[in-house]
Design an enzyme around this catalytic site. Structure first.
Site, mmCIF file in Angstrom:
data_model
loop_
_atom_site.group_PDB
_atom_site.id
_atom_site.type_symbol
_atom_site.label_atom_id
_atom_site.label_comp_id
_atom_site.label_asym_id
_atom_site.label_seq_id
_atom_site.Cartn_x
_atom_site.Cartn_y
_atom_site.Cartn_z
ATOM 1 N N SER A 49 38.077 98.305 21.712
ATOM 2 C CA SER A 49 37.200 97.753 22.707
ATOM 3 C C SER A 49 36.081 98.686 23.315
ATOM 4 O O SER A 49 36.162 99.950 23.077
ATOM 5 C CB SER A 49 38.265 97.447 23.852
ATOM 6 N N TYR A 82 44.781 99.571 29.615
ATOM 7 C CA TYR A 82 43.861 98.571 28.416
ATOM 8 C C TYR A 82 43.093 99.659 27.889
ATOM 9 O O TYR A 82 43.184 100.014 26.645
ATOM 10 C CB TYR A 82 43.328 97.364 28.944
#
Length: 137
Positions: free
Chosen positions: A20, A33
Site C-alpha cells: 500500500s 495497517y
C-alpha cells in the site's frame, strides 16, 4: 514459490504482493495497517532478490495501490479507528489524497507485469500509470 520454482520442477513465474502507499510514508491514522503493508513491501523485496529469483525463476514484486474507490475504502474508518479524534483525522486526510478508479489498478498491474524486475516495488495511484518506487520502505 516452492511449487513454481524451476529447482522443484516448476516453470518459474511471477508473484505480486499487494502492499500500500501507506508503506511509503507514515500514516498515523492507521499505524498497524501501514506497518503490516511495509512488511509486505520488505518481504517482497527480500524474496525478489537474485538469491531467490535467480535459482527459482520466480520474480517477486510488490505493488503499492493508492486510495482506490472500493467498498473497503468507504468502510475503513468504521471498523479500524476506535478513537473519534483519529477517525476525524482520517476523514480529513482522505479528502486531501486523490482516489483512483478501480480500472486504473488493473491497467497499472498489467504495466507492472510487463516491465517489473524481481524485487521491485511499484506505486499505482491517482489514475496515473504505475511507477517504480525508488526508495521503498
Amino acid at each position: 514459490m516452492k511449487y513454481m520454482s524451476k529447482v522443484n520442477g516448476g516453470r518459474g513465474g511471477i508473484i505480486i504482493n499487494t502492499a500500500s502507499i501507506t508503506s511509503e510514508t507514515p500514516f498515523p491514522t492507521i499505524p498497524i495497517y501501514a506497518a503490516t503493508k511495509a512488511a509486505v513491501s520488505h518481504f517482497s523485496r527480500s524474496f525478489g532478490d537474485p538469491l531467490y529469483s535467480g535459482k527459482s525463476g520466480v520474480k517477486v514484486i510488490a505493488i503499492n495501490p493508492g486510495l482506490t474507490d472500493t467498498q473497503i475504502l468507504k468502510n475503513i474508518a468504521d471498523y479500524s479507528l476506535y478513537d473519534p479524534d483519529v477517525k476525524v483525522a482520517f476523514d480529513v486526510m482522505r479528502t486531501k489524497v486523490p482516489t483512483q478508479k478501480v480500472n486504473n489498478m488493473g491497467v497499472g498491474l498489467l504495466q507492472v507485469l510487463e516491465k517489473a524486475e524481481s524485487g521491485s516495488v511499484w506505486t499505482i495511484e491517482n489514475d496515473q500509470p504505475a511507477k517504480r518506487c525508488l526508495n521503498p520502505a
